[in-house]
Design an enzyme around this catalytic site. Structure first.
Site, PDB file in Angstrom:
ATOM      1  N   CYS A   1      -1.675   1.722  -2.972  1.00  0.00           N
ATOM      2  CA  CYS A   1      -2.641   2.803  -2.753  1.00  0.00           C
ATOM      3  C   CYS A   1      -2.014   4.201  -2.757  1.00  0.00           C
ATOM      4  CB  CYS A   1      -3.342   2.656  -1.404  1.00  0.00           C
ATOM      5  SG  CYS A   1      -3.365   1.016  -0.691  1.00  0.00           S
TER       6      CYS A   1
ATOM      7  N   LYS B   1      -0.061   5.361  -6.016  1.00  0.00           N
ATOM      8  CA  LYS B   1      -1.089   5.418  -7.069  1.00  0.00           C
ATOM      9  C   LYS B   1      -1.955   6.660  -6.914  1.00  0.00           C
ATOM     10  CE  LYS B   1      -5.033   3.682  -6.231  1.00  0.00           C
ATOM     11  NZ  LYS B   1      -5.966   2.643  -5.763  1.00  0.00           N
TER      12      LYS B   1
ATOM     13  N   GLU C   1      -7.482   2.117 -13.298  1.00  0.00           N
ATOM     14  CA  GLU C   1      -6.906   3.305 -12.651  1.00  0.00           C
ATOM     15  C   GLU C   1      -5.657   3.789 -13.392  1.00  0.00           C
ATOM     16  OE1 GLU C   1      -8.299   2.757  -7.984  1.00  0.00           O
ATOM     17  OE2 GLU C   1      -6.377   1.932  -8.587  1.00  0.00           O
TER      18      GLU C   1
ATOM     19  N   TYR D   1      -9.553  -3.090 -11.038  1.00  0.00           N
ATOM     20  CA  TYR D   1      -9.417  -1.678 -10.660  1.00  0.00           C
ATOM     21  C   TYR D   1      -8.018  -1.134 -10.930  1.00  0.00           C
ATOM     22  CZ  TYR D   1      -7.104  -2.561  -6.115  1.00  0.00           C
ATOM     23  OH  TYR D   1      -6.219  -2.909  -5.124  1.00  0.00           O
TER      24      TYR D   1
ATOM     25  N   CYS E   1       0.826  -1.213   0.000  1.00  0.00           N
ATOM     26  CA  CYS E   1       0.000   0.000   0.000  1.00  0.00           C
ATOM     27  C   CYS E   1       0.858   1.260   0.000  1.00  0.00           C
ATOM     28  CB  CYS E   1      -0.930  -0.014   1.207  1.00  0.00           C
ATOM     29  SG  CYS E   1      -1.990   1.427   1.267  1.00  0.00           S
TER      30      CYS E   1
ATOM     31  N   HIS F   1     -26.901  22.142   0.665  1.00  0.00           N
ATOM     32  CA  HIS F   1     -26.978  22.774  -0.643  1.00  0.00           C
ATOM     33  C   HIS F   1     -25.979  23.921  -0.764  1.00  0.00           C
ATOM     34  CE1 HIS F   1     -28.940  23.853  -4.365  1.00  0.00           C
ATOM     35  NE2 HIS F   1     -28.959  25.120  -3.976  1.00  0.00           N
TER      36      HIS F   1
ATOM     37  N   GLU G   1     -26.039  16.045  -2.216  1.00  0.00           N
ATOM     38  CA  GLU G   1     -27.408  16.246  -1.748  1.00  0.00           C
ATOM     39  C   GLU G   1     -28.383  15.391  -2.549  1.00  0.00           C
ATOM     40  OE1 GLU G   1     -29.268  20.206  -2.563  1.00  0.00           O
ATOM     41  OE2 GLU G   1     -27.400  20.644  -3.612  1.00  0.00           O
TER      42      GLU G   1
END
Ligand SMILES: Cc1cc2nc3c(=O)[nH]c(=O)nc-3n(C[C@H](O)[C@H](O)[C@H](O)COP(=O)(O)OP(=O)(O)OC[C@H]3O[C@@H](n4cnc5c(N)ncnc54)[C@H](O)[C@@H]3O)c2cc1C
Length: 454
Positions: free
Chosen positions: A48, A51, A183, A179, A43, A437, A442
């Site tokens: 992770c 990357k 990616e 993935y 990682c 908002h 939302e």
């Protein structure tokens, strides 16, 4: 005094191993850990973290382009230096690796910077020939990128190499549909590399919600990634200028680099498992029970090597739970339900819970709420991207079973939405939450109409 040199020996100082070692030491155990490459593991060193740093870099061209719509004029065209990015990334992972090491030492964990293999139920053999005995041994060796056998495979790079390329090629071919493949394809394309993604399947990201799969592939194609589906590389040939790639369906492509991202396998070969009678499965994974116990009483395994759910936060939890179980007087197993996850393509995916397909397969009656819309930022910037937000709801209980988002900050939104899903929030709870908002998220609390397939 125990008959062993240490109470716990951890093999592999990655996400899971480091956590297991530190927590066990915190419980008062005498702990040692071995790492054959760099402390921090996949990682931190080649997963992770590096990357995501590349992903950040890849998003600046959009920001420069969007800026004009908001009144900005750039004095000159921005210039990008890949070597500068890689050097900055290397400094950051060196810093993080140093922190991990310092934390281990501060926790009184003895660190052995070398390979270790199992040498009996209570023994570990280090590369320097020394043998250390331990009450318990934790295997936390992670995985490695799968290789293939075809002419010229050795000319291809893996995700490990892609993070350390000296130069950015003009053209790249990426094979894979998971993935990591999407990616990296997304990063390369955004940095101006002509990118072709080849995948054996008809669609990327198997296992994800079908709407996410369709939309992300379409968005990536719009952003310049070429897709060759239902095909795979059968040969790579070195040419003067680069590499020539031949595919099973007869395509020939020229590229500066070819990246194979066709999956990862547990790193169990040569680990001495036979000395304790533990036999990995056909993928090399070690079977464990809910307390990470293998079939040998003093041997435990955590993280990617068990191929349960190959994510850093899961490896960390498994390591922590094991230390609590062995030395904290608290047998702890972990819950694999509703684990949020992301795919850091641009646009990115954030997802938690059941996909529509998984929910249907479970035999439940479900309601789907979804919307595709142009985010506010795109109104002035003129950017084309649309967002997807989707809720999968159990019709009988009204519980939200899944939240799926594609678009800017999807991962950040889903991390928070995952708390609600984990707590068992209903659609009525989402509806009762006042919208914040103006935001994109939302939409998650203002979805009123059931999707009827129109
Ligand atoms: C390109 C890429 C991107 C990723 N992105 C993400 C992401 O965005 N989010 C996410 O959650 N996960 C991501 N992951 C997955 C994540 O990195 C892993 O799930 C996680 O690192 C697993 O931790 P681990 O402790 O099981 O093993 P690892 O972190 O792999 O650590 C194992 C360590 O053991 C060492 N080792 C192996 N054998 C020995 C031995 N015999 N002796 C001594 N040391 C040994 C290795 O050198 C390694 O350092 C990504 C992975 C890759 C490859």
């Amino acid at each position: 005094m125990s008959e062993y040199d240490v109470d716990l020996f951890v093999i592999g100082a990655g996400s899971g191993g480091v956590r297991a070692a530190r927590i066990a030491a915190g419980h008062g155990a005498r702990v040692a850990i071995a790492e054959e490459f760099r402390i921090g593991g996949t990682c931190v060193i080649r997963g992770c973290v590096p990357k995501k740093l590349l992903v950040y870099a890849s998003r600046f061209p959009d920001a420069f382009e969007d800026a004009e719509g908001f009144g900005w004029t750039l004095p000159q065209a921005p210039q990008f230096s890949w070597p500068a990015l890689i050097a900055a990334k290397d400094r950051e992972i060196a810093r993080l690796s140093g922190l991990y090491e310092a934390n281990l030492e501060r926790s009184n964990v003895a660190v052995h910077q070398q390979r270790a293999v199992i040498d009996g139920p209570h023994g570990v053999r280090l590369a320097d020939g020394s043998r250390i005995t331990a009450g318990a041994i934790v295997i936390a060796v992670g995985g490695y990128p799968v290789t293939m056998e075809f002419p010229g495979f050795e000319l291809a790079i893996s995700s490990n190499d892609a993070l350390d390329l000296a130069d950015l090629p003009e053209r790249i071919v990426v094979q894979g549909g998971g993935y990591i493949a999407v990616e990296f394809a997304s990063v390369f394309a955004a940095l101006g590399v002509e990118t072709t993604l080849i995948h054996r399947g008809g669609k990327v990201l198997r296992g994800f919600d079908e709407d996410l799969r369709d939309d992300v592939q379409e968005a990536m194609a719009r952003r310049g990634v070429k897709f060759l589906m239902n095909d795979h590389v059968v040969e790579i040939e070195q040419t003067g200028a680069g590499k020539l790639v031949r595919t099973n369906c007869g395509a020939t492509l020229e590229a500066g680099e070819v990246m194979m991202a066709i999956g990862r396998r547990p790193l169990t070969a040569g680990l001495g498992l036979e000395s304790v009678g533990v036999e990995p499965d056909h993928k090399g994974a070690i079977a464990v029970d809910e307390y990470s116990r293998t079939s040998a009483p003093s041997i435990y395994a955590i993280g990617d090597v068990t191929n349960r759910m190959n994510l850093t936060p899961i490896a960390i939890r498994e390591g922590h739970a094991l230390a609590d179980t062995l030395f904290g007087g608290r047998p702890t197993s972990i819950d694999y339900a509703n684990v949020p996850t992301a795919v850091f393509t641009t646009p990115e995916i954030g997802t938690v819970g059941l996909s529509e397909e998984q929910a249907r397969e479970s035999g439940r009656a479900i309601d789907i709420y979804k919307t595709r819309f142009r985010p506010m930022k795109a109104t002035l910037s003129g950017a084309e991207g649309r967002m997807l937000m989707k809720l999968v709801v159990d019709a009988a209980s009204d519980r939200v079973l899944g939240v799926h988002i594609l678009g800017e900050d999807a991962a950040e939104m889903v991390q928070v939405a995952a708390i609600a899903v984990k707590m068992g929030a209903t659609k009525a709870d989402f509806d009762a939450t006042v919208a914040l908002h103006p935001t994109a998220s939302e939409e998650l609390v203002t979805l009123r109409t059931k999707w009827t397939g129109a």
